[in-house]
Design an enzyme around this catalytic site. Structure first.
Site, mmCIF file in Angstrom:
data_model
loop_
_atom_site.group_PDB
_atom_site.id
_atom_site.type_symbol
_atom_site.label_atom_id
_atom_site.label_comp_id
_atom_site.label_asym_id
_atom_site.label_seq_id
_atom_site.Cartn_x
_atom_site.Cartn_y
_atom_site.Cartn_z
ATOM 1 N N GLY A 97 29.375 96.939 25.502
ATOM 2 C CA GLY A 97 29.240 95.483 25.518
ATOM 3 C C GLY A 97 29.699 94.842 24.226
ATOM 4 O O GLY A 97 30.454 93.874 24.225
ATOM 5 N N ALA A 98 29.228 95.388 23.104
ATOM 6 C CA ALA A 98 29.526 94.762 21.822
ATOM 7 C C ALA A 98 29.080 95.667 20.688
ATOM 8 O O ALA A 98 28.421 96.680 20.918
ATOM 9 C CB ALA A 98 28.798 93.427 21.715
ATOM 10 N N GLU A 141 27.608 95.590 16.475
ATOM 11 C CA GLU A 141 26.957 94.743 15.468
ATOM 12 C C GLU A 141 27.484 94.908 14.048
ATOM 13 O O GLU A 141 26.749 94.648 13.088
ATOM 14 C CB GLU A 141 25.454 95.055 15.471
ATOM 15 C CG GLU A 141 25.054 96.449 14.916
ATOM 16 C CD GLU A 141 24.868 97.544 15.962
ATOM 17 O OE1 GLU A 141 25.471 97.434 17.043
ATOM 18 O OE2 GLU A 141 24.141 98.509 15.693
ATOM 19 N N ASN A 142 28.759 95.297 13.848
ATOM 20 C CA ASN A 142 29.307 95.442 12.498
ATOM 21 C C ASN A 142 28.868 94.293 11.599
ATOM 22 O O ASN A 142 28.870 93.140 12.020
ATOM 23 C CB ASN A 142 30.836 95.426 12.545
ATOM 24 C CG ASN A 142 31.384 96.240 13.680
ATOM 25 O OD1 ASN A 142 31.167 97.436 13.741
ATOM 26 N ND2 ASN A 142 32.058 95.585 14.604
ATOM 27 N N HIS A 160 21.288 90.058 20.914
ATOM 28 C CA HIS A 160 21.077 91.469 20.545
ATOM 29 C C HIS A 160 21.883 91.836 19.290
ATOM 30 O O HIS A 160 21.331 92.363 18.321
ATOM 31 C CB HIS A 160 21.479 92.349 21.733
ATOM 32 C CG HIS A 160 21.322 93.817 21.499
ATOM 33 N ND1 HIS A 160 20.227 94.530 21.946
ATOM 34 C CD2 HIS A 160 22.102 94.719 20.864
ATOM 35 C CE1 HIS A 160 20.343 95.795 21.597
ATOM 36 N NE2 HIS A 160 21.486 95.940 20.937
ATOM 37 N N GLU A 161 23.172 91.567 19.306
ATOM 38 C CA GLU A 161 24.004 91.975 18.168
ATOM 39 C C GLU A 161 23.605 91.203 16.908
ATOM 40 O O GLU A 161 23.558 91.754 15.814
ATOM 41 C CB GLU A 161 25.494 91.768 18.458
ATOM 42 C CG GLU A 161 26.012 92.446 19.723
ATOM 43 C CD GLU A 161 25.632 93.908 19.869
ATOM 44 O OE1 GLU A 161 25.472 94.615 18.855
ATOM 45 O OE2 GLU A 161 25.485 94.363 21.027
ATOM 46 N N HIS A 202 20.516 92.672 15.374
ATOM 47 C CA HIS A 202 20.771 93.927 14.660
ATOM 48 C C HIS A 202 20.953 93.698 13.162
ATOM 49 O O HIS A 202 20.800 94.618 12.371
ATOM 50 C CB HIS A 202 22.036 94.603 15.189
ATOM 51 C CG HIS A 202 21.795 95.621 16.277
ATOM 52 N ND1 HIS A 202 20.825 96.583 16.199
ATOM 53 C CD2 HIS A 202 22.453 95.840 17.455
ATOM 54 C CE1 HIS A 202 20.874 97.357 17.285
ATOM 55 N NE2 HIS A 202 21.848 96.918 18.061
ATOM 56 N N GLU A 251 17.882 100.580 18.325
ATOM 57 C CA GLU A 251 18.252 100.075 19.653
ATOM 58 C C GLU A 251 17.037 99.670 20.484
ATOM 59 O O GLU A 251 17.030 98.605 21.101
ATOM 60 C CB GLU A 251 19.121 101.094 20.399
ATOM 61 C CG GLU A 251 20.494 101.328 19.756
ATOM 62 C CD GLU A 251 21.308 100.054 19.581
ATOM 63 O OE1 GLU A 251 20.958 99.004 20.144
ATOM 64 O OE2 GLU A 251 22.317 100.100 18.835
HETATM 65 N N1 B3K Z 1 25.376 99.676 18.674
HETATM 66 C C1 B3K Z 1 26.362 99.450 19.702
HETATM 67 C C2 B3K Z 1 26.600 100.626 20.579
HETATM 68 C C3 B3K Z 1 27.522 101.640 20.017
HETATM 69 C C4 B3K Z 1 27.871 102.688 21.049
HETATM 70 C C5 B3K Z 1 28.640 103.813 20.459
HETATM 71 N N2 B3K Z 1 29.146 104.726 21.461
HETATM 72 C C6 B3K Z 1 26.024 98.272 20.544
HETATM 73 C C7 B3K Z 1 24.609 97.864 20.565
HETATM 74 O O1 B3K Z 1 23.735 98.553 21.049
HETATM 75 O O2 B3K Z 1 24.319 96.828 20.045
HETATM 76 ZN ZN ZN Z 2 22.173 97.575 19.994
#
Ligand code: B3K
Ligand code: ZN
Length: 891
Positions: free
Chosen positions: A268-269, A271-272, A304-305, A308, A327
Site C-alpha cells: 500500500g505505502a 513510511e520513509n 497509518h504512514e 509511523h 506495525e
Molecule cells: N512498512 C511498510 C511495509 C513494508 C513491507 C516490506 N515488504 C508499510 C506499512 O506497513 O506502513
Molecule cells: Zn505500517
C-alpha cells in the site's frame, strides 16, 4: 538455488560496529546508476584488542571501489565478497574510521520493486525490509541508526524533481543538461527508512501549523494528469496530523512532509522519513473514479504512514522479529483514527471481519506464527495479518485493560524512554506496565504463542441468592513447531441484559476468593472487563435480580474464538437489544453462521433447503429499522463470507457453501423484495458526491439492497440496475450497479462490461477494478475468462495492482479457484512461476493461496499438492516462494 538460510530471533546479537553519519551520492543514469557512500563507523567496544570483521550486506551490486580512511582495500587480502555479503576482515577497532564504497546498480532492469527501480519512467526506492542492500553495501539491519545526507544528480529534462529524506539544503545545475539536489535528514534512522524519488512529477501543496506553531509544508506528488485526484489525500493528511496531536500529543518534527504516488508498488505505502511513497491506489481518488471504500482506505493508509513517524521512525525496531512493535501499534492507531472520523462500531465490525477473514485462517494453517515470529527465511513473508491485525488487537487489549488514560500514560512513557532508539516488544510492554503499575500476569504470551485461543463460557443463574456465574476455560491450539501452549491473560468485556433488554447495573464480582467492585469509582458499571488468566476461571456477579442474557466479549475485547451456551433465542434478543452495537451485529452473524452450517449439512445430504421464518423476521426488522445507523444495517444484513463458513467445517466444501449462501441471498431477496426496493428508492440522491458518514452510509445501504435484488435474475430488476448504472453520478453507485449486473451470466453482463471498459480505459485504476470484478466472479468455468484477460492489452504482470486484481481476485472465488477439476490450481501454479522471475514478493503472496490445501477433500488435496510440488521442483525459485511453498507442503 543456494540453500535458503533460516534466521532466528534467539540468535540476535548486537552489531560490532555502529554507523554515525552516512553521506550518499546517487548519479542517476539511463543505463546504470552509480552510488557512492561515505560512512563514519565506530566499533561498539572502542579499543578492543582484536578487531571483529565488519560484515556488510549487498545483493545484485557491482562493487567499483572500497576504501577505509582513504586507503583502497584489496579483495581477499582486506575483504571478501560473496553473493550476500562483503566482509572486511580486520577494520580499525580502536577508533572511528571512514568507509567509502562505490557501487553500480541497474534500476532499469529491476522488476522486483525493491531497492532502486523505475516506475513509469521515474526513479523510486523501496528499502523495507531488506532492500537497501540492493543499493549499496551496508549493515542492513534496523538497529543501525545514522544521520543521512543524500545528493542526487540526474538529467534535468528527464528528472526535473529530485527528492530524498529531510530538508533540501542545496540544489543547482551541472554540465551536460544535468542537475543536482542535496537533502539532509537531521533525524537518525535505520536504512529501511531511506528514500529517493526522481522524475517528472507535480505537487499539490498545502500546509499545517502544528500546535506549537511550526508551519509544515505538505506536498503530494503525482504525474500532472493525476494531480486533480489528490484533494482527498491532502485532506486525510491534515486530519491525521491534527488527530495525532489531539489524541496522543504527537507533533510532526520537520518543516516538510512529502508523499509521492507511484503506479508500481509492492504494497500500500511506505513510511520513509518525511518522504512517504505510496501505491497510487492509496492516494488517488475522485468521485467519478473512486469508491467510498477507496476513500476510506486512503484516509486510513495516509493516517497509518503518517503515524509511523512516531511509532516506527522515532522509535523503531531492534530487529525484524519485532515488526509488530511498529506495525501492530500503527494499525491500532490508524483504526482509532478512522473510528474517530466515522462510526466507531462500524469500523470495529469491519476490522474484526478482516481479522477473521485473513488472520484466523493464517493462524490455523501451516504458516501460523506468533505476533513476534521466532524465525524466518525471507522477512518479506512476515508482513502478515498476524503481525499487523492480530498485533493491533494485542495493543487494543492493553487499552481495554488500562482504560484510555492508562493507555495514554503508557504511550507517553514509551516515547520518553525510547525516542531515538531501536527497541523490542518487551520495551513496549514494560512502558505500559510501569506507567500504570499494572499487573499483566501472563499477557506476554500473546507475543510468542501462535494460534487463535478458544474460550468456552457456561453460565448459571441462582435465583435464590441472586447470583449469576460465568465459567470460562481457555485453550490455545497447537501450531507448527508449537505443540504445547500456556494460558494467557484474556480481557473479556461483559454486560448483562435484563428482560427488557436494558443493561443491568453491575456492582460486584466474586473471583479468586475475593469480592471485587465492578467499577472503581463506586458507580455501578454496565460493562466490566473480566481478566481470564488461568485455564479455567469462574466469576460470580452478585445482586442480579433476574436471569440475565449475557453480552460477552463486548466490542470484541480479545482476538479469540468464543464458544458460549447462548441459544438462538438469546441471540435474537441480543440482536434486537444489546447496547453494544458490535455485539448486536455479532449476534446476527452467529445466527447466520448457525443457519448456514445447518443448511450446508442439508445440502450435502441432498435434502431440500429451507430458510426459517425467525431468521427472515430478524433480518426484516434490521433492514427496516428507522433508527439504526445505515452503515450498521448494511453490515448486519451481510452474511458471513464463504471462507468463514468453510473454516468451520471438518472438510471445507466450497460448492456446498456457495450454493447455500446463494440460496439464502436469493430467498431473502424474494421474501423482502418490497423492502429492498423501497430501500433503493429512499436512498438515492442526485446531489454531488460527498465523502462523509451519512452519505456513505446511505449509498452502502442502497447498493447492498440492489445487490440482493439482482440475485433474483428478474428482468425488471435488471432494468432497474441498468438504470442505476446509467444515471450514476459517482463511481460508488456506478460500480455497485455494474457489480449487481455481472452476478448473472448473459448478454446484459457482456454488454455492460464492454460499456464500462469503453468509458474508463484511459484510467488505469478504474481498469484495475474492471479486471478485479471479472476475476472474482463465481460464474462456472471463469478460469477461461481470466486466462483471456491475462492477454488483454491493459494487463501487465509486472504491475502488482493488476496482479492483485486479476490473479488475487480469481483466488478469492472459492468455487472457481478450488474447482474440482484442478483448473484453478493449475492456473495459479503457472502464474506463480512466471511471476517469480519478475517479482518474488508478488509471487509469494500469490502462492499463499495454496497454503490451506489440507482443508479440502482428497481429490482437491492431491491436485493442489501436485502444484506445490511442481513449484518447488523448479530451478531458480526465489527464497520468498520457496519459504511459503515448502512450509505449506510440510505443515
Ligand atoms: N512498512 C511498510 C511495509 C513494508 C513491507 C516490506 N515488504 C508499510 C506499512 O506497513 O506502513
Ligand atoms: Zn505500517
Amino acid at each position: 538455488m543456494e540453500t535458503p538460510k533460516e534466521i532466528f530471533l534467539k540468535d540476535y546479537k548486537k552489531p560490532d560496529y555502529y554507523f554515525d553519519a552516512v553521506d550518499l551520492t546517487f548519479s542517476l543514469g539511463e543505463e546504470h546508476t552509480i552510488v557512492s557512500s561515505n560512512i563514519t563507523v565506530y566499533p561498539r567496544t572502542e579499543g578492543a584488542a582484536e578487531s571483529s570483521p565488519l560484515v556488510l550486506d549487498g545483493v545484485d551490486l557491482k562493487l567499483l571501489s572500497i576504501k577505509i580512511d582513504d586507503k583502497e582495500l584489496k579483495e581477499e587480502e582486506d575483504y571478501h565478497l560473496d553473493a550476500r555479503n562483503l566482509t572486511i576482515s580486520s577494520p580499525p577497532s580502536t577508533a572511528r574510521f571512514t568507509l567509502e564504497i562505490v557501487t553500480e546498480i541497474y534500476p532499469q532492469k529491476n522488476t522486483s520493486l525493491e531497492g532502486l527501480y523505475i516506475s513509469s519512467g521515474n526513479f523510486v526506492t523501496q528499502c523495507e525490509a531488506e532492500g537497501f542492500r540492493k543499493i549499496t553495501y551496508y549493515q542492513d539491519r534496523p538497529d543501525i541508526m545514522a544521520k543521512y545526507t543524500c545528493r542526487v544528480e540526474g538529467n534535468k529534462g528527464l528528472y526535473p524533481v529530485l527528492l530524498s529524506n529531510g530538508n533540501l539544503v542545496e540544489e543547482g545545475d551541472l554540465e551536460g543538461g544535468r542537475h543536482y539536489a542535496v537533502w539532509e535528514d537531521p533525524h537518525k534512522k535505520p536504512c529501511y527508512l531511506f528514500a529517493l524519488v526522481a522524475g517528472q512529477l507535480q505537487s499539490r501543496d498545502g500546509d499545517f501549523v502544528t500546535r506549537s506553531g511550526r508551519k509544515v509544508s505538505l506536498r503530494i506528488w503525482t504525474t500532472a494528469e493525476d494531480l486533480p485526484k489528490t484533494v482527498h489525500a491532502m485532506y486525510s493528511l491534515k486530519a491525521a496530523m491534527k488527530w495525532d496531536e489531539d489524541v496522543f500529543g504527537l507533533e510532526y518534527d520537520l518543516d516538510l512532509f512529502n508523499i509521492v504516488a507511484v503506479p508500481d508498488f509492492n504494497m500500500g505505502a511506505m513510511e520513509n522519513k518525511s518522504l512517504n511513497i505510496f501505491n497510487s491506489v492509496m492516494v488517488l481518488a475522485s468521485p467519478e473514479t473512486a469508491l467510498d471504500r477507496d476513500y476510506a482506505s486512503i484516509l486510513g493508509v495516509i493516517g497509518h504512514e503518517y503515524f509511523h513517524n512516531w511509532t516506527g521512525n522515532r522509535v523503531t525496531c531492534r530487529d525484524w522479529f519485532q515488526l509488530s512493535l511498529k506495525e501492530g501499534l500503527t494499525v491500532f492507531r490508524d483504526q482509532e483514527f478512522s473510528s474517530d472520523m466515522g462510526s466507531r462500531s462500524v469500523k470495529r465490525i469491519g476490522d474484526v471481519t478482516i481479522l477473521r477473514k485473513y488472520q484466523f485462517p493464517e493462524d490455523a494453517g501451516p504458516m501460523a506464527h506468533p505476533v513476534r515470529p521466532h524465525s524466518y527465511i525471507k522477512m518479506d513473508n512476515f508482513y502478515t495479518s498476524t503481525v499487523y491485525e492480530k498485533g493491533a488487537e494485542v495493543v487494543r487489549m492493553y487499552k481495554t485493560l488500562l482504560g484510555s488514560q492508562g493507555f495514554r500514560r503508557g504511550m507517553d512513557l514509551y516515547f520518553k524512554r525510547h525516542d531515538g532508539q531501536a527497541v523490542t516488544c518487551e520495551d513496549f510492554y514494560a512502558a505500559m506496565r510501569d506507567a500504570n503499575d499494572a499487573d499483566f500476569a501472563n499477557f506476554l504470551q500473546w507475543y510468542s504463542q501462535a494460534g487463535t485461543p478458544t474460550v468456552k463460557v457456561t453460565s448459571f443463574y441462582n435465583s435464590e441468592v441472586k447470583t449469576y456465574s460465568l465459567k470460562f476455560s481457555q485453550e490455545v491450539p497447537p501450531t507448527p513447531g508449537q505443540a504445547m501452549k500456556e494460558p494467557m491473560l484474556i480481557p473479556v468485556a461483559v454486560g448483562l441484559l435484563d428482560s427488557n433488554g436494558k443493561d443491568m447495573p453491575l456492582t460486584s464480582v466474586y473471583h479468586d476468593g475475593m469480592l471485587q467492585a465492578a467499577n472503581k469509582d463506586g458507580e455501578p458499571a454496565y460493562t466490566t472487563v473480566l481478566r481470564i488468566k488461568n485455564k479455567e476461571e469462574e466469576f460470580v456477579f452478585s445482586e442480579i435480580s433476574e436471569h440475565p442474557v449475557p453480552s460477552l466479549l463486548r466490542g470484541y475485547s480479545a482476538p479469540i474464538r468464543l464458544d458460549s451456551d447462548l441459544t438462538d433465542t438469546d441471540l435474537y434478543f441480543l440482536l434486537a437489544h444489546d447496547s453494544d452495537e458490535f455485539n448486536r451485529w455479532e449476534a446476527g452473524q452467529l445466527l447466520a453462521r448457525n443457519l448456514m452450517l445447518s443448511l450446508v449439512a442439508d445440502f450435502q445430504q441432498n435434502k431440500p433447503l429451507a430458510l426459517n421464518a425467525d431468521f427472515v423476521h430478524g433480518f426484516r426488522s434490521i433492514l427496516t429499522d428507522g433508527i439504526l445507523d445505515k452503515e450498521f444495517i448494511a453490515k448486519a444484513i451481510t452474511l458471513p463470507g464463504e471462507g468463514e463458513i468453510m473454516d468451520m467445517m471438518d472438510i471445507a466444501d466450497p460448492d456446498a457453501v456457495h450454493a447455500v449462501r446463494s440460496f439464502i441471498r436469493k430467498h431473502l431477496a424474494s421474501e423482502l423484495k418490497t423492502e429492498f426496493l423501497k430501500t433503493v428508492e429512499n436512498n438515492r440522491s442526485s446531489d454531488p458526491y460527498v465523502f462523509d458518514h451519512s452519505n456513505m452510509s446511505r449509498r452502502t445501504l442502497k447498493n447492498i439492497s440492489l445487490s440482493y435484488l439482482a440475485s433474483l435474475e428478474d428482468p425488471k430488476i435488471t432494468e432497474l440496475a441498468l438504470n442505476e448504472y446509467r444515471t450514476a453520478t459517482n463511481m460508488t453507485d456506478q460500480f455497485a450497479a455494474l457489480t449487481a449486473l455481472v452476478q448473472n451470466p448473459g448478454i446484459t453482463r457482456d454488454d455492460v462490461l464492454a460499456d464500462f471498459y469503453g468509458k474508463w480505459e484511459h484510467d488505469y485504476l478504474v481498469v484495475d477494478k474492471w479486471f478485479g470484478l471479472q476475476a472474482i466472479s463465481d460464474i462456472p468455468g471463469n478460469v477461461e475468462n481470466v486466462r483471456k484477460l491475462l492477454m488483454h492489452p491493459a494487463f501487465d504482470l509486472r504491475n502488482p495492482n493488476k496482479v492483485h486484481s486479476l490473479i488475487g481476485g480469481f483466488c478469492a472465488s472459492p468455487v472457481n479457484f478450488h474447482a474440482k477439476d484442478g483448473s484453478g490450481y493449475k492456473f495459479l501454479g503457472e502464474i506463480v512461476l512466471q511471476l517469480d522471475k519478475l517479482n518474488p514478493q508478488g509471487a509469494s503472496r500469490m502462492v499463499s493461496s495454496f497454503s490451506r490445501w489440507r482443508r479440502y477433500d482428497e481429490t482437491r488435496q492431491a491436485l493442489a499438492k501436485a502444484q506445490l510440488e511442481m513449484i518447488l521442483s523448479t530451478n531458480g525459485l526465489s527464497e520468498n516462494v520457496f519459504e511459503i511453498a515448502s512450509k505449506s507442503l510440510a505443515g
